[in-house]
Motif scaffolding. Structure first.
Motif, PDB file in Angstrom:
ATOM      1  N   TYR A  77       0.824  -1.204   0.000  1.00  0.00           N
ATOM      2  CA  TYR A  77       0.000   0.000   0.000  1.00  0.00           C
ATOM      3  C   TYR A  77       0.863   1.262   0.000  1.00  0.00           C
ATOM      4  N   LEU A  78       1.964   1.228   0.739  1.00  0.00           N
ATOM      5  CA  LEU A  78       2.857   2.389   0.750  1.00  0.00           C
ATOM      6  C   LEU A  78       3.520   2.592  -0.606  1.00  0.00           C
ATOM      7  N   LYS A  79       3.911   1.511  -1.269  1.00  0.00           N
ATOM      8  CA  LYS A  79       4.586   1.618  -2.561  1.00  0.00           C
ATOM      9  C   LYS A  79       3.646   2.009  -3.686  1.00  0.00           C
ATOM     10  N   LEU A  80       2.501   1.322  -3.767  1.00  0.00           N
ATOM     11  CA  LEU A  80       1.619   1.483  -4.921  1.00  0.00           C
ATOM     12  C   LEU A  80       0.352   2.286  -4.645  1.00  0.00           C
ATOM     13  N   GLY A  81       0.018   2.461  -3.381  1.00  0.00           N
ATOM     14  CA  GLY A  81      -1.206   3.185  -3.059  1.00  0.00           C
ATOM     15  C   GLY A  81      -2.457   2.382  -3.318  1.00  0.00           C
ATOM     16  N   GLN A  82      -2.299   1.086  -3.507  1.00  0.00           N
ATOM     17  CA  GLN A  82      -3.459   0.221  -3.719  1.00  0.00           C
ATOM     18  C   GLN A  82      -3.221  -1.109  -3.035  1.00  0.00           C
ATOM     19  N   LEU A  83      -4.280  -1.814  -2.781  1.00  0.00           N
ATOM     20  CA  LEU A  83      -4.178  -3.075  -2.072  1.00  0.00           C
ATOM     21  C   LEU A  83      -5.161  -4.071  -2.676  1.00  0.00           C
ATOM     22  N   PRO A  84      -4.650  -5.187  -3.186  1.00  0.00           N
ATOM     23  CA  PRO A  84      -5.573  -6.197  -3.717  1.00  0.00           C
ATOM     24  C   PRO A  84      -6.415  -6.799  -2.595  1.00  0.00           C
ATOM     25  N   VAL A  85      -7.628  -7.134  -2.918  1.00  0.00           N
ATOM     26  CA  VAL A  85      -8.537  -7.739  -1.946  1.00  0.00           C
ATOM     27  C   VAL A  85      -8.029  -9.116  -1.536  1.00  0.00           C
ATOM     28  N   ARG A  86      -7.210  -9.717  -2.373  1.00  0.00           N
ATOM     29  CA  ARG A  86      -6.705 -11.060  -2.084  1.00  0.00           C
ATOM     30  C   ARG A  86      -5.875 -11.114  -0.808  1.00  0.00           C
ATOM     31  N   MET A 121     -14.198 -21.715   1.024  1.00  0.00           N
ATOM     32  CA  MET A 121     -14.914 -20.558   0.468  1.00  0.00           C
ATOM     33  C   MET A 121     -13.969 -19.400   0.177  1.00  0.00           C
ATOM     34  N   LEU A 122     -13.031 -19.144   1.075  1.00  0.00           N
ATOM     35  CA  LEU A 122     -12.061 -18.077   0.836  1.00  0.00           C
ATOM     36  C   LEU A 122     -11.167 -18.399  -0.353  1.00  0.00           C
ATOM     37  N   ALA A 123     -10.759 -19.672  -0.485  1.00  0.00           N
ATOM     38  CA  ALA A 123      -9.943 -20.072  -1.626  1.00  0.00           C
ATOM     39  C   ALA A 123     -10.727 -19.910  -2.929  1.00  0.00           C
ATOM     40  N   CYS A 124     -12.001 -20.257  -2.911  1.00  0.00           N
ATOM     41  CA  CYS A 124     -12.844 -20.050  -4.095  1.00  0.00           C
ATOM     42  C   CYS A 124     -12.967 -18.564  -4.419  1.00  0.00           C
ATOM     43  N   GLY A 125     -13.082 -17.744  -3.382  1.00  0.00           N
ATOM     44  CA  GLY A 125     -13.128 -16.296  -3.599  1.00  0.00           C
ATOM     45  C   GLY A 125     -11.867 -15.780  -4.256  1.00  0.00           C
ATOM     46  N   VAL A 126     -10.710 -16.284  -3.825  1.00  0.00           N
ATOM     47  CA  VAL A 126      -9.440 -15.877  -4.438  1.00  0.00           C
ATOM     48  C   VAL A 126      -9.406 -16.312  -5.901  1.00  0.00           C
ATOM     49  N   LEU A 127      -9.843 -17.539  -6.175  1.00  0.00           N
ATOM     50  CA  LEU A 127      -9.864 -18.014  -7.560  1.00  0.00           C
ATOM     51  C   LEU A 127     -10.782 -17.170  -8.430  1.00  0.00           C
ATOM     52  N   ILE A 128     -11.936 -16.824  -7.907  1.00  0.00           N
ATOM     53  CA  ILE A 128     -12.876 -15.991  -8.664  1.00  0.00           C
ATOM     54  C   ILE A 128     -12.273 -14.615  -8.927  1.00  0.00           C
ATOM     55  N   LEU A 129     -11.650 -14.039  -7.918  1.00  0.00           N
ATOM     56  CA  LEU A 129     -11.005 -12.734  -8.111  1.00  0.00           C
ATOM     57  C   LEU A 129      -9.885 -12.802  -9.143  1.00  0.00           C
ATOM     58  N   ARG A 130      -9.059 -13.840  -9.054  1.00  0.00           N
ATOM     59  CA  ARG A 130      -7.965 -13.991 -10.016  1.00  0.00           C
ATOM     60  C   ARG A 130      -8.507 -14.168 -11.434  1.00  0.00           C
ATOM     61  N   TYR A 131      -9.533 -14.987 -11.575  1.00  0.00           N
ATOM     62  CA  TYR A 131     -10.128 -15.187 -12.895  1.00  0.00           C
ATOM     63  C   TYR A 131     -10.710 -13.878 -13.420  1.00  0.00           C
TER      64      TYR A 131
END
Length: 148
Positions: A77-86, A121-131
């Motif tokens: 977050y300090l470097k890029l000013g953004q944070l992936p939900v993952r 469920m969290l792993a599925c959420g990560v897969l959905i986000l990545r896709y």
């Protein structure tokens, strides 16, 4: 020798908004520094505990991994000013796994099943986000979606 300063051409609302954004940016930075320092301090405490006892367990290693993930979030977050939900999803998965390991002998079957279902469920959420990032890249991110 005097320096002529040009008056600010922005309306009062624009100047107020700019000052408020600057203030909130400083509060955000201070919060990130506090989180980073507190996480580093907690990691150091755990490290000293490991060194004093000379014993490591998988739950201790998972706790250290959690600390590293929090630090990675702060640094990103300090470097890029953004944070992936993952990132928070990864932290949640490791937290659930750690809880499952800690309570393995005393947990009921339902509790263990619920923790495992939460990890899945969290792993599925990560897969959905990545896709979604790969298939539908966002121009707002400044990325193609595949590199994250």
């Amino acid at each position: 020798m005097s320096i002529d300063r040009k008056p600010d051409a922005r309306p009062p609302q624009g100047r107020l908004r700019a000052r408020l954004e600057s203030f909130l940016g400083m509060v955000e930075l201070a919060g990130l520094v506090v989180i980073g320092l507190a996480t580093t301090f907690a990691m150091a405490q755990e490290g000293w505990k490991f060194a004093a006892l000379g014993v490591f367990s998988i739950t201790d290693l998972l706790l250290m991994f959690l600390y590293l993930e929090v630090l990675a979030m702060v640094v990103r977050y300090l470097k890029l000013g953004q944070l992936p939900v993952r990132f928070p999803l990864y932290i949640a998965m490791v937290s659930l796994a750690r809880d499952l390991i800690l309570r393995f002998n005393e947990a009921t079957e339902f509790h263990m099943l619920a923790l495992c279902a939460g990890v899945v469920m969290l792993a599925c959420g990560v897969l959905i986000l990545r896709y979604g990032q790969h298939r539908f890249p966002s121009n707002d991110d400044g990325q193609t979606g595949a590199g994250e």
